[in-house]
Design a protein around this motif. Structure first.
Motif, mmCIF file in Angstrom:
data_model
loop_
_atom_site.group_PDB
_atom_site.id
_atom_site.type_symbol
_atom_site.label_atom_id
_atom_site.label_comp_id
_atom_site.label_asym_id
_atom_site.label_seq_id
_atom_site.Cartn_x
_atom_site.Cartn_y
_atom_site.Cartn_z
ATOM 1 N N THR A 167 0.824 -1.209 0.000
ATOM 2 C CA THR A 167 0.000 0.000 0.000
ATOM 3 C C THR A 167 0.857 1.258 0.000
ATOM 4 O O THR A 167 0.358 2.324 -0.334
ATOM 5 C CB THR A 167 -0.936 0.028 1.220
ATOM 6 O OG1 THR A 167 -0.166 -0.154 2.404
ATOM 7 C CG2 THR A 167 -1.986 -1.054 1.114
ATOM 8 N N HIS A 168 2.142 1.121 0.349
ATOM 9 C CA HIS A 168 3.014 2.298 0.344
ATOM 10 C C HIS A 168 3.278 2.794 -1.077
ATOM 11 O O HIS A 168 3.700 3.931 -1.254
ATOM 12 C CB HIS A 168 4.337 1.978 1.045
ATOM 13 C CG HIS A 168 5.138 0.912 0.360
ATOM 14 N ND1 HIS A 168 4.853 -0.434 0.520
ATOM 15 C CD2 HIS A 168 6.188 0.989 -0.489
ATOM 16 C CE1 HIS A 168 5.712 -1.142 -0.200
ATOM 17 N NE2 HIS A 168 6.532 -0.308 -0.821
ATOM 18 N N ARG A 169 3.005 1.975 -2.084
ATOM 19 C CA ARG A 169 3.197 2.398 -3.473
ATOM 20 C C ARG A 169 1.960 3.069 -4.058
ATOM 21 O O ARG A 169 2.026 3.625 -5.141
ATOM 22 C CB ARG A 169 3.565 1.205 -4.333
ATOM 23 C CG ARG A 169 4.893 0.601 -3.976
ATOM 24 C CD ARG A 169 5.216 -0.533 -4.883
ATOM 25 N NE ARG A 169 6.494 -1.134 -4.515
ATOM 26 C CZ ARG A 169 7.008 -2.185 -5.101
ATOM 27 N NH1 ARG A 169 6.353 -2.757 -6.088
ATOM 28 N NH2 ARG A 169 8.157 -2.669 -4.727
ATOM 29 N N PRO A 171 -1.250 5.818 -4.244
ATOM 30 C CA PRO A 171 -1.487 7.203 -3.819
ATOM 31 C C PRO A 171 -2.085 7.207 -2.409
ATOM 32 O O PRO A 171 -2.735 6.253 -1.985
ATOM 33 C CB PRO A 171 -2.490 7.729 -4.846
ATOM 34 C CG PRO A 171 -2.343 6.836 -6.026
ATOM 35 C CD PRO A 171 -1.912 5.501 -5.502
ATOM 36 N N ALA A 172 -1.872 8.298 -1.681
ATOM 37 C CA ALA A 172 -2.249 8.355 -0.261
ATOM 38 C C ALA A 172 -3.735 8.097 -0.047
ATOM 39 O O ALA A 172 -4.122 7.328 0.843
ATOM 40 C CB ALA A 172 -1.853 9.709 0.322
ATOM 41 N N ALA A 173 -4.601 8.695 -0.864
ATOM 42 C CA ALA A 173 -6.043 8.531 -0.676
ATOM 43 C C ALA A 173 -6.475 7.081 -0.914
ATOM 44 O O ALA A 173 -7.283 6.531 -0.163
ATOM 45 C CB ALA A 173 -6.804 9.467 -1.612
ATOM 46 N N VAL A 174 -5.903 6.439 -1.941
ATOM 47 C CA VAL A 174 -6.257 5.053 -2.245
ATOM 48 C C VAL A 174 -5.715 4.118 -1.164
ATOM 49 O O VAL A 174 -6.371 3.147 -0.780
ATOM 50 C CB VAL A 174 -5.727 4.655 -3.643
ATOM 51 C CG1 VAL A 174 -6.047 3.214 -3.964
ATOM 52 C CG2 VAL A 174 -6.318 5.564 -4.712
ATOM 53 N N ALA A 175 -4.528 4.413 -0.631
ATOM 54 C CA ALA A 175 -3.968 3.593 0.442
ATOM 55 C C ALA A 175 -4.812 3.685 1.707
ATOM 56 O O ALA A 175 -5.006 2.686 2.405
ATOM 57 C CB ALA A 175 -2.532 4.015 0.726
ATOM 58 N N LEU A 176 -5.332 4.869 2.007
ATOM 59 C CA LEU A 176 -6.211 5.025 3.170
ATOM 60 C C LEU A 176 -7.499 4.224 2.985
ATOM 61 O O LEU A 176 -7.989 3.583 3.913
ATOM 62 C CB LEU A 176 -6.531 6.495 3.401
ATOM 63 C CG LEU A 176 -5.430 7.328 4.049
ATOM 64 C CD1 LEU A 176 -5.807 8.799 4.052
ATOM 65 C CD2 LEU A 176 -5.175 6.847 5.458
ATOM 66 N N VAL A 177 -8.052 4.269 1.778
ATOM 67 C CA VAL A 177 -9.255 3.483 1.495
ATOM 68 C C VAL A 177 -8.951 1.994 1.642
ATOM 69 O O VAL A 177 -9.746 1.232 2.197
ATOM 70 C CB VAL A 177 -9.800 3.811 0.086
ATOM 71 C CG1 VAL A 177 -10.835 2.800 -0.357
ATOM 72 C CG2 VAL A 177 -10.393 5.203 0.064
ATOM 73 N N SER A 178 -7.781 1.562 1.156
ATOM 74 C CA SER A 178 -7.404 0.157 1.244
ATOM 75 C C SER A 178 -7.324 -0.309 2.697
ATOM 76 O O SER A 178 -7.873 -1.356 3.058
ATOM 77 C CB SER A 178 -6.053 -0.049 0.556
ATOM 78 O OG SER A 178 -5.570 -1.340 0.784
ATOM 79 N N GLY A 179 -6.662 0.458 3.541
ATOM 80 C CA GLY A 179 -6.566 0.092 4.951
ATOM 81 C C GLY A 179 -7.909 0.128 5.654
ATOM 82 O O GLY A 179 -8.242 -0.762 6.439
ATOM 83 N N GLY A 180 -8.699 1.161 5.354
ATOM 84 C CA GLY A 180 -10.022 1.274 5.968
ATOM 85 C C GLY A 180 -10.950 0.154 5.532
ATOM 86 O O GLY A 180 -11.761 -0.344 6.320
ATOM 87 N N LEU A 181 -10.833 -0.272 4.275
ATOM 88 C CA LEU A 181 -11.674 -1.372 3.778
ATOM 89 C C LEU A 181 -11.378 -2.671 4.511
ATOM 90 O O LEU A 181 -12.297 -3.411 4.868
ATOM 91 C CB LEU A 181 -11.422 -1.577 2.285
ATOM 92 C CG LEU A 181 -12.367 -0.896 1.336
ATOM 93 C CD1 LEU A 181 -11.925 -1.116 -0.087
ATOM 94 C CD2 LEU A 181 -13.766 -1.378 1.525
#
Length: 198
Positions: A167-169, A171-181
């Motif tokens: 997820t570090h690769r 974009p920040a907004a998509v990584a936040l969505v990934s973790g939240g999901l």
């Protein structure tokens, strides 16, 4: 909807923007005939990563739905002739396909791959299928909710939801969505009934 409706709305907006930008940045909306092989590989990888997030988001939405019990219906005729579609179309599936015999591409190349640009039609079809899925995500979630209802009635085991790697690769907004999901899905799956092993 429960209290995660604000998260779902924000996640859908973030994913819609990311999917649209992925195609627009390489001019897929202009429907080119060919595309560079490196661009094809990069965009296909990004769309695959976003497809996992989109499936998880629709799965979370399906878990939040409360549906009435199904009414019995007449089955379809398996032996009826089917009409063949004339043009190429990519289908965005919500449930993994059952295992089949070894596909032809794993048996080794029959011909040497050519250099240079590759056809852009399959990539455009995949991108368009993801955009269409975003448009009617509520209908897809309802169909998946029915499937989940059948799984639970059959006593299927709870699905496993691992965190998305790298997820570090993103974009920040998509990584936040990934973790939240991942967190929201694990919380929603706690209500999944345990299978009867007796």
């Amino acid at each position: 909807m429960t209290d995660c409706s604000a998260f779902l709305l924000q996640a859908f907006n973030t994913l819609a923007r990311a999917i649209a930008e992925t195609g627009v940045n390489v001019d897929l909306y202009k429907t080119p005939e060919t595309i560079a092989k490196s661009v094809n590989r990069r965009v296909r990888t990004e769309l695959k990563r976003l497809a996992v997030l989109l499936r998880r988001l629709i799965f979370l939405l399906a878990l939040q739905m409360d549906l009435a019990p199904l009414k019995p219906r007449i089955g379809s005729n398996y032996y009826a002739p089917k009409k063949e579609e004339a043009d190429y179309r990519y289908i965005f599936t919500m449930v993994p396909a059952p295992s089949r015999p070894c596909p032809h591409f794993l048996k080794g190349p029959v011909t040497v791959p050519s250099r240079g640009p590759v056809p852009a039609a399959p990539l455009i079809a995949r991108w368009q299928a993801m955009l269409d899925t975003l448009k009617d995500h509520k209908r897809r979630a309802k169909c998946l909710a029915r499937t989940i209802q059948r799984w639970q009635a059959a006593g299927e085991a709870r699905p496993h939801v691992p965190p998305i790697p790298n997820t570090h690769r993103m974009p920040a907004a998509v990584a936040l969505v990934s973790g939240g999901l991942t967190v929201q899905l694990l919380e929603a799956l706690k209500r999944w009934p345990e299978p009867d092993t007796s």
